[in-house]
Write a protein that holds these residues in place. Structure first.
Motif, mmCIF file in Angstrom:
data_model
loop_
_atom_site.group_PDB
_atom_site.id
_atom_site.type_symbol
_atom_site.label_atom_id
_atom_site.label_comp_id
_atom_site.label_asym_id
_atom_site.label_seq_id
_atom_site.Cartn_x
_atom_site.Cartn_y
_atom_site.Cartn_z
ATOM 1 N N LEU A 57 2.430 1.731 -3.556
ATOM 2 C CA LEU A 57 1.440 2.193 -4.526
ATOM 3 C C LEU A 57 1.070 3.658 -4.286
ATOM 4 C CD1 LEU A 57 -0.858 -0.957 -4.739
ATOM 5 C CD2 LEU A 57 0.739 -0.114 -6.487
ATOM 6 N N ASN A 58 1.038 4.085 -3.028
ATOM 7 C CA ASN A 58 0.755 5.488 -2.733
ATOM 8 C C ASN A 58 1.928 6.383 -3.116
ATOM 9 O OD1 ASN A 58 -1.849 5.086 -1.873
ATOM 10 N ND2 ASN A 58 -1.331 4.974 0.299
ATOM 11 N N ARG A 84 6.277 1.809 -8.935
ATOM 12 C CA ARG A 84 5.080 0.962 -8.900
ATOM 13 C C ARG A 84 5.427 -0.511 -9.099
ATOM 14 N NH1 ARG A 84 2.254 3.848 -11.590
ATOM 15 N NH2 ARG A 84 0.743 4.623 -10.066
ATOM 16 N N ALA A 136 0.829 -1.209 0.000
ATOM 17 C CA ALA A 136 0.000 0.000 0.000
ATOM 18 C C ALA A 136 0.862 1.257 0.000
ATOM 19 C CB ALA A 136 -0.936 -0.008 1.211
ATOM 20 N N ARG A 189 -5.749 4.462 0.045
ATOM 21 C CA ARG A 189 -5.188 4.711 -1.284
ATOM 22 C C ARG A 189 -5.205 6.215 -1.531
ATOM 23 N NH1 ARG A 189 -7.522 5.307 -6.268
ATOM 24 N NH2 ARG A 189 -9.550 4.479 -5.573
ATOM 25 N N ASP A 248 -5.371 9.531 -3.688
ATOM 26 C CA ASP A 248 -5.985 9.939 -4.949
ATOM 27 C C ASP A 248 -6.200 11.443 -4.930
ATOM 28 O OD1 ASP A 248 -7.240 9.980 -7.403
ATOM 29 O OD2 ASP A 248 -9.165 9.275 -6.643
#
Length: 296
Positions: free
Chosen positions: A114-115, A131, A111, A286, A288
């Motif tokens: 990905l962040n 990534r 996590a 996540r 965004d």
């Protein structure tokens, strides 16, 4: 409603009156309901408050962060056993098996990576290399994809200098300190034994669990710092900006909610993961974009 962060940057006196935090300065007094406060940050060394005030803040489950002579976080006060089922939660926490903690840590690291990639995307920077590390994380991250991803990430993020030595370092440290205080507050409020981590296990660290679960949230601070170009020397305005980190929106289980809510859901899901011996039940945030939740 997102929890408030109270930042004290000038001479003030703090007290509790009728369930309200009173902040009295030379310009007058401001009051806030205790139930709306997430963390109190005391930066000014001209601030006074009594032991009774600290006790009431503890009773309300509010974290209190203290800053040193350099105006950077150097202390954190959290309540003890604030949750009515504290003993039961700790007992379950202490029975976690090694395979479970290793699988939980794998999810946390993925996590976070990905962040980090999402931060690079938001800033228009290449994110593919970072990534790619997320798909290679093993149980317990035994191949240290976290470290490899962090190295590539900060090389892409910071053009001049490093994570520890750049114009952004103090801002990142300050933001991480605020975030740590809030996650610590939620952990203790949820009944967790914060010294017992799922990965960090230093006998000299009273907040091992907090330092595990802060990882996926750190990129939110990174994005704030880089988007608003928060550099040395830190101004009162830039610190106030970073202190509002909890008001920013992240995605949890497909839903957009404040950072505060994401932290609370994370600990609730960790409880399910521990009880069911299923790391897949752990929900993590996540990143965004940058959107805030309005506070009335």
């Amino acid at each position: 409603m997102a929890g408030r962060t109270v930042l004290i940057q000038s001479k003030a006196h703090l007290s509790i009156q009728d369930g309200m935090l009173s902040v009295r300065t030379d310009r007058g007094a401001t009051t806030l309901p205790l139930e709306e406060i997430w963390v109190v940050i005391v930066e000014s060394h001209q601030t006074t408050l009594t032991t009774a005030c600290l006790s009431k803040l503890n009773d309300a489950g509010i974290g209190v962060m203290i800053c040193g002579d350099d105006h950077m976080p150097n202390g954190l006060l959290l309540p003890i056993g604030a949750h009515s089922r504290h003993a039961a939660i700790v007992e379950d926490q202490l029975t976690m098996t090694k395979p479970l903690t290793k699988q939980l840590w794998k999810r946390v690291v993925r996590a976070k990576i990905l962040n980090q990639a999402a931060v690079l995307d938001e800033l228009g920077l290449p994110s593919g290399t970072v990534r790619a590390f997320a798909s290679d994380v093993l149980s317990g991250d035994t191949s240290n994809r976290e470290g490899a991803a962090a190295s590539a990430y900060f090389q892409a993020l910071i053009e001049h200098g490093t994570r520890r030595d750049s114009a952004y370092s103090s801002a990142l440290d300050y933001g991480y300190g605020v975030l740590r205080a809030g996650i610590g507050r939620a952990a203790v409020g949820g009944g967790w034994l914060v010294s017992r981590g799922i990965h960090h296990h230093s006998v000299y660290n009273a907040f091992n669990l907090v330092d595990d679960l802060i990882e996926p949230f750190r990129p939110l601070v990174d994005l704030l710092v880089m988007t608003y170009h928060v550099t040395d020397p830190l101004t009162p305005q830039s610190k106030a900006l970073l202190a509002r980190v909890f008001e920013h929106v992240m995605v949890m289980d497909g839903k957009r909610c404040s950072c505060v809510q994401c932290i609370e859901v994370m600990f609730s899901s960790l409880r399910s993961a521990v009880l069911e011996r299923n790391a897949g039940r752990l929900l993590l945030p996540r990143l965004d974009g940058l959107e805030t939740v309005p506070i009335e």
